[in-house]
Design a protein around this motif. Structure first.
Motif, PDB file in Angstrom:
ATOM      1  N   GLY A 136       0.843  -1.212   0.241  1.00  0.00           N
ATOM      2  CA  GLY A 136      -0.289   0.109   0.290  1.00  0.00           C
ATOM      3  C   GLY A 136       0.669   1.442   0.121  1.00  0.00           C
ATOM      4  O   GLY A 136       0.278   2.220  -0.119  1.00  0.00           O
ATOM      5  N   THR A 137       1.876   1.319  -0.074  1.00  0.00           N
ATOM      6  CA  THR A 137       2.766   2.323  -0.074  1.00  0.00           C
ATOM      7  C   THR A 137       2.772   2.899  -1.542  1.00  0.00           C
ATOM      8  O   THR A 137       2.615   3.041  -2.202  1.00  0.00           O
ATOM      9  CB  THR A 137       4.558   2.059   0.140  1.00  0.00           C
ATOM     10  OG1 THR A 137       4.614   1.378   1.394  1.00  0.00           O
ATOM     11  CG2 THR A 137       4.967   3.434   0.439  1.00  0.00           C
ATOM     12  N   ARG A 138       3.211   4.555  -1.288  1.00  0.00           N
ATOM     13  CA  ARG A 138       2.890   5.586  -2.541  1.00  0.00           C
ATOM     14  C   ARG A 138       1.696   4.995  -3.557  1.00  0.00           C
ATOM     15  O   ARG A 138       1.728   4.871  -4.607  1.00  0.00           O
ATOM     16  CB  ARG A 138       4.187   5.187  -2.937  1.00  0.00           C
ATOM     17  CG  ARG A 138       5.360   6.272  -1.754  1.00  0.00           C
ATOM     18  CD  ARG A 138       6.854   5.511  -2.977  1.00  0.00           C
ATOM     19  NE  ARG A 138       6.793   6.346  -3.374  1.00  0.00           N
ATOM     20  CZ  ARG A 138       8.026   6.215  -4.027  1.00  0.00           C
ATOM     21  NH1 ARG A 138       9.030   6.011  -3.868  1.00  0.00           N
ATOM     22  NH2 ARG A 138       8.292   6.702  -5.463  1.00  0.00           N
ATOM     23  N   PRO A 139       0.250   5.091  -3.624  1.00  0.00           N
ATOM     24  CA  PRO A 139      -0.702   4.616  -4.122  1.00  0.00           C
ATOM     25  C   PRO A 139      -1.185   5.335  -5.245  1.00  0.00           C
ATOM     26  O   PRO A 139      -1.178   5.528  -6.416  1.00  0.00           O
ATOM     27  CB  PRO A 139      -2.381   4.195  -3.091  1.00  0.00           C
ATOM     28  CG  PRO A 139      -1.723   5.342  -1.837  1.00  0.00           C
ATOM     29  CD  PRO A 139       0.176   4.888  -2.007  1.00  0.00           C
ATOM     30  N   ALA A 140      -0.459   6.682  -5.135  1.00  0.00           N
ATOM     31  CA  ALA A 140      -0.270   8.018  -6.059  1.00  0.00           C
ATOM     32  C   ALA A 140       0.372   7.981  -7.226  1.00  0.00           C
ATOM     33  O   ALA A 140      -0.003   8.209  -8.362  1.00  0.00           O
ATOM     34  CB  ALA A 140       0.194   8.990  -5.463  1.00  0.00           C
ATOM     35  N   PHE A 175      -1.456  -3.904  -2.475  1.00  0.00           N
ATOM     36  CA  PHE A 175      -2.284  -2.883  -1.537  1.00  0.00           C
ATOM     37  C   PHE A 175      -3.130  -3.323  -0.401  1.00  0.00           C
ATOM     38  O   PHE A 175      -3.651  -4.958  -1.111  1.00  0.00           O
ATOM     39  CB  PHE A 175      -3.351  -2.186  -2.077  1.00  0.00           C
ATOM     40  CG  PHE A 175      -4.177  -0.971  -1.221  1.00  0.00           C
ATOM     41  CD1 PHE A 175      -3.275   0.222  -1.797  1.00  0.00           C
ATOM     42  CD2 PHE A 175      -5.182  -1.502  -1.240  1.00  0.00           C
ATOM     43  CE1 PHE A 175      -4.289   1.251  -0.467  1.00  0.00           C
ATOM     44  CE2 PHE A 175      -6.036  -0.465  -0.171  1.00  0.00           C
ATOM     45  CZ  PHE A 175      -5.116   0.647   0.267  1.00  0.00           C
ATOM     46  N   PRO A 176      -2.530  -3.934   0.199  1.00  0.00           N
ATOM     47  CA  PRO A 176      -3.402  -4.555   1.723  1.00  0.00           C
ATOM     48  C   PRO A 176      -5.400  -3.701   1.772  1.00  0.00           C
ATOM     49  O   PRO A 176      -4.779  -2.571   2.130  1.00  0.00           O
ATOM     50  CB  PRO A 176      -2.571  -4.474   2.894  1.00  0.00           C
ATOM     51  CG  PRO A 176      -2.187  -2.760   2.593  1.00  0.00           C
ATOM     52  CD  PRO A 176      -2.705  -2.477   1.084  1.00  0.00           C
ATOM     53  N   HIS A 181     -10.641  -0.119   5.015  1.00  0.00           N
ATOM     54  CA  HIS A 181     -11.766  -0.422   3.286  1.00  0.00           C
ATOM     55  C   HIS A 181     -12.549  -1.274   3.221  1.00  0.00           C
ATOM     56  O   HIS A 181     -13.736  -1.178   3.032  1.00  0.00           O
ATOM     57  CB  HIS A 181     -10.144  -0.742   2.279  1.00  0.00           C
ATOM     58  CG  HIS A 181      -9.164   0.253   3.219  1.00  0.00           C
ATOM     59  ND1 HIS A 181      -7.981   0.135   3.303  1.00  0.00           N
ATOM     60  CD2 HIS A 181      -9.005   1.335   2.057  1.00  0.00           C
ATOM     61  CE1 HIS A 181      -7.463   0.850   2.787  1.00  0.00           C
ATOM     62  NE2 HIS A 181      -8.080   2.183   1.902  1.00  0.00           N
ATOM     63  N   LEU A 182     -12.507  -2.234   4.169  1.00  0.00           N
ATOM     64  CA  LEU A 182     -13.292  -3.226   4.064  1.00  0.00           C
ATOM     65  C   LEU A 182     -15.062  -3.190   4.478  1.00  0.00           C
ATOM     66  O   LEU A 182     -15.959  -3.529   4.210  1.00  0.00           O
ATOM     67  CB  LEU A 182     -13.327  -4.481   4.725  1.00  0.00           C
ATOM     68  CG  LEU A 182     -11.610  -5.191   4.207  1.00  0.00           C
ATOM     69  CD1 LEU A 182     -11.030  -6.481   5.136  1.00  0.00           C
ATOM     70  CD2 LEU A 182     -12.063  -6.415   2.637  1.00  0.00           C
ATOM     71  N   ASP A 183     -14.545  -2.466   5.930  1.00  0.00           N
ATOM     72  CA  ASP A 183     -16.049  -1.063   6.536  1.00  0.00           C
ATOM     73  C   ASP A 183     -16.924  -0.654   5.716  1.00  0.00           C
ATOM     74  O   ASP A 183     -17.830  -1.040   5.795  1.00  0.00           O
ATOM     75  CB  ASP A 183     -15.349  -1.073   8.279  1.00  0.00           C
ATOM     76  CG  ASP A 183     -14.978  -2.422   9.334  1.00  0.00           C
ATOM     77  OD1 ASP A 183     -15.413  -3.589   8.626  1.00  0.00           O
ATOM     78  OD2 ASP A 183     -14.719  -1.827  10.105  1.00  0.00           O
ATOM     79  N   LYS A 184     -15.791  -0.118   4.776  1.00  0.00           N
ATOM     80  CA  LYS A 184     -16.511   0.870   4.459  1.00  0.00           C
ATOM     81  C   LYS A 184     -16.438   0.755   3.582  1.00  0.00           C
ATOM     82  O   LYS A 184     -17.362   1.890   2.586  1.00  0.00           O
ATOM     83  CB  LYS A 184     -15.761   2.425   3.957  1.00  0.00           C
ATOM     84  CG  LYS A 184     -14.996   3.022   5.705  1.00  0.00           C
ATOM     85  CD  LYS A 184     -14.044   4.480   4.973  1.00  0.00           C
ATOM     86  CE  LYS A 184     -13.404   4.732   6.802  1.00  0.00           C
ATOM     87  NZ  LYS A 184     -12.899   5.990   6.422  1.00  0.00           N
ATOM     88  N   PRO A 188     -10.029   2.263  -2.950  1.00  0.00           N
ATOM     89  CA  PRO A 188      -9.153   3.877  -2.876  1.00  0.00           C
ATOM     90  C   PRO A 188      -9.136   4.443  -3.982  1.00  0.00           C
ATOM     91  O   PRO A 188      -8.945   2.873  -5.257  1.00  0.00           O
ATOM     92  CB  PRO A 188      -7.417   3.334  -3.002  1.00  0.00           C
ATOM     93  CG  PRO A 188      -7.443   2.137  -1.494  1.00  0.00           C
ATOM     94  CD  PRO A 188      -8.668   1.155  -2.174  1.00  0.00           C
ATOM     95  N   LYS A 189      -9.384   5.064  -4.494  1.00  0.00           N
ATOM     96  CA  LYS A 189      -9.620   5.423  -5.652  1.00  0.00           C
ATOM     97  C   LYS A 189      -8.760   5.451  -6.752  1.00  0.00           C
ATOM     98  O   LYS A 189      -8.672   5.373  -7.883  1.00  0.00           O
ATOM     99  CB  LYS A 189      -9.806   7.591  -5.500  1.00  0.00           C
ATOM    100  CG  LYS A 189      -8.263   8.309  -6.213  1.00  0.00           C
ATOM    101  CD  LYS A 189      -8.752   9.587  -5.782  1.00  0.00           C
ATOM    102  CE  LYS A 189      -7.537  10.828  -5.203  1.00  0.00           C
ATOM    103  NZ  LYS A 189      -6.834  10.219  -3.522  1.00  0.00           N
ATOM    104  N   GLU A 190      -7.021   5.264  -5.969  1.00  0.00           N
ATOM    105  CA  GLU A 190      -6.279   5.375  -7.362  1.00  0.00           C
ATOM    106  C   GLU A 190      -6.225   3.414  -7.996  1.00  0.00           C
ATOM    107  O   GLU A 190      -5.914   3.106  -8.852  1.00  0.00           O
ATOM    108  CB  GLU A 190      -4.601   5.405  -6.656  1.00  0.00           C
ATOM    109  CG  GLU A 190      -4.841   6.764  -6.294  1.00  0.00           C
ATOM    110  CD  GLU A 190      -4.991   6.739  -4.904  1.00  0.00           C
ATOM    111  OE1 GLU A 190      -5.112   7.863  -4.251  1.00  0.00           O
ATOM    112  OE2 GLU A 190      -5.298   6.761  -3.999  1.00  0.00           O
ATOM    113  N   ILE A 191      -7.115   3.043  -7.309  1.00  0.00           N
ATOM    114  CA  ILE A 191      -7.073   1.597  -7.412  1.00  0.00           C
ATOM    115  C   ILE A 191      -8.360   1.416  -8.579  1.00  0.00           C
ATOM    116  O   ILE A 191      -8.239   0.632  -9.759  1.00  0.00           O
ATOM    117  CB  ILE A 191      -7.064   0.202  -6.424  1.00  0.00           C
ATOM    118  CG1 ILE A 191      -6.108   0.666  -5.277  1.00  0.00           C
ATOM    119  CG2 ILE A 191      -7.622  -0.801  -7.014  1.00  0.00           C
ATOM    120  CD1 ILE A 191      -5.675  -0.608  -4.301  1.00  0.00           C
ATOM    121  N   VAL A 192      -9.127   1.952  -8.124  1.00  0.00           N
ATOM    122  CA  VAL A 192     -10.488   2.435  -9.016  1.00  0.00           C
ATOM    123  C   VAL A 192     -10.257   2.705 -10.514  1.00  0.00           C
ATOM    124  O   VAL A 192     -10.931   2.122 -11.352  1.00  0.00           O
ATOM    125  CB  VAL A 192     -12.072   3.138  -8.199  1.00  0.00           C
ATOM    126  CG1 VAL A 192     -12.602   3.327  -9.339  1.00  0.00           C
ATOM    127  CG2 VAL A 192     -12.044   2.728  -6.710  1.00  0.00           C
TER     128      VAL A 192
END
Length: 282
Positions: A136-140, A175-176, A181-184, A188-192
């Motif tokens: 999950g580091t630096r998803p941008a 990305f973990p 993320h699971l509860d919400k 992340p928008k970067e993955i979408v």
């Protein structure tokens, strides 16, 4: 039947290919313990005679296996003697290829290094990228990723990412999926934004529970109930964002890596490129 066997990989170059192919064959014989040694850069018959003397001295008459990728016939023939069991990895296949293609092969030792060197920068870049975008580091910077692995904790994301980089020269991020993320029920928008290059990893709750129990025995994190809940939430996220899903249970890292790139279409044939004699693309 012998329970131990001496094995030597000899080559006019690095001996990496002889070793890789020899090991792939020997892996089929699980009941035998192999004592292996690599002998590279054998350029002349004199080099070969010295190497053979070393092999025979080390093996003490045990008739070792010798896997060979030497191109020069005079040098190669030194090893083709009664004292060893000789396997020429290249020769028969190369002759069949010449017949099939109607063209004589170069038969130059170490020629594959041209291609290895040409890909080295890509591999180094891929390794650096994967290490810098682990867990999950630096998803941008996910727009630069060639493949993104998504999954709950302990689903195998990191080792597969490293394999994709080191063996396939692919910039792999992972990305973990944590409780946030699971509860919400959100990714992340970067993955979408890069969902066509993302693969969701999954497995059975019992499989995940067994893996987690080895390091965190008796914890809520490792409990079967928690594993079941996390995997179900992850599945819902994958479906919501149309991620390709890959079940990792019972599969090796190599299998997962290959199936992951197949899932997002990275194995589709590309237009062939002509190469000149130096190995450069034209």
């Amino acid at each position: 039947m012998a329970t131990t066997q001496d094995v030597y990989y000899v080559s006019g170059s690095t001996a990496i290919l002889a070793e890789d192919m020899g090991k792939a064959l020997l892996a089929q014989f699980q009941d035998i313990r192999f004592r292996e040694e690599k002998i590279p850069f054998i350029h002349t018959p004199d080099d070969a005679r010295k190497a053979l003397a070393h092999i025979l001295q080390q093996s003490e008459g045990g008739q070792p296996l010798v896997f060979c990728t030497i191109m020069d016939q005079e040098t190669r023939d030194v090893f083709n003697c009664p004292e060893v069991k000789f396997f020429d990895i290249f020769l028969n296949t190369l002759e069949l290829l010449e017949q099939a293609l109607g063209v004589k092969a170069l038969r130059e030792p170490g020629y594959s290094r041209h291609f290895t060197i040409s890909k080295m920068n890509k591999r180094v870049d891929a390794i650096h990228f994967s290490l810098e975008h682990d867990d999950g580091t630096r998803p941008a910077e996910y727009d630069e990723a060639e493949i993104i692995l998504v999954g709950v904790s302990r689903s195998g994301k990191t080792p597969v990412s490293i394999y994709l980089a080191t063996h396939m020269e692919l910039k792999a991020a992972n990305f973990p999926l944590t409780a946030d993320h699971l509860d919400k029920h959100e990714l992340p928008k970067e993955i979408v934004r890069n969902s066509k290059r993302a693969v969701g990893l999954t497995c059975s709750p019992l499989y995940l529970h067994t893996i987690r129990e080895k390091r965190y025995a008796g914890s809520t994190y490792a409990s079967l109930a928690n594993c079941t809940r996390e995997l179900q939430q992850a599945k819902q996220l994958y479906q919501r964002h149309n991620l390709k899903v890959l079940n990792v249970e019972g599969r090796s890292i190599e299998e997962i890596a290959v199936q992951a790139i197949q899932a997002i279409g990275l194995t589709k044939k590309q237009r062939p490129r002509t190469r000149d004699i130096s190995g450069r693309s034209l």
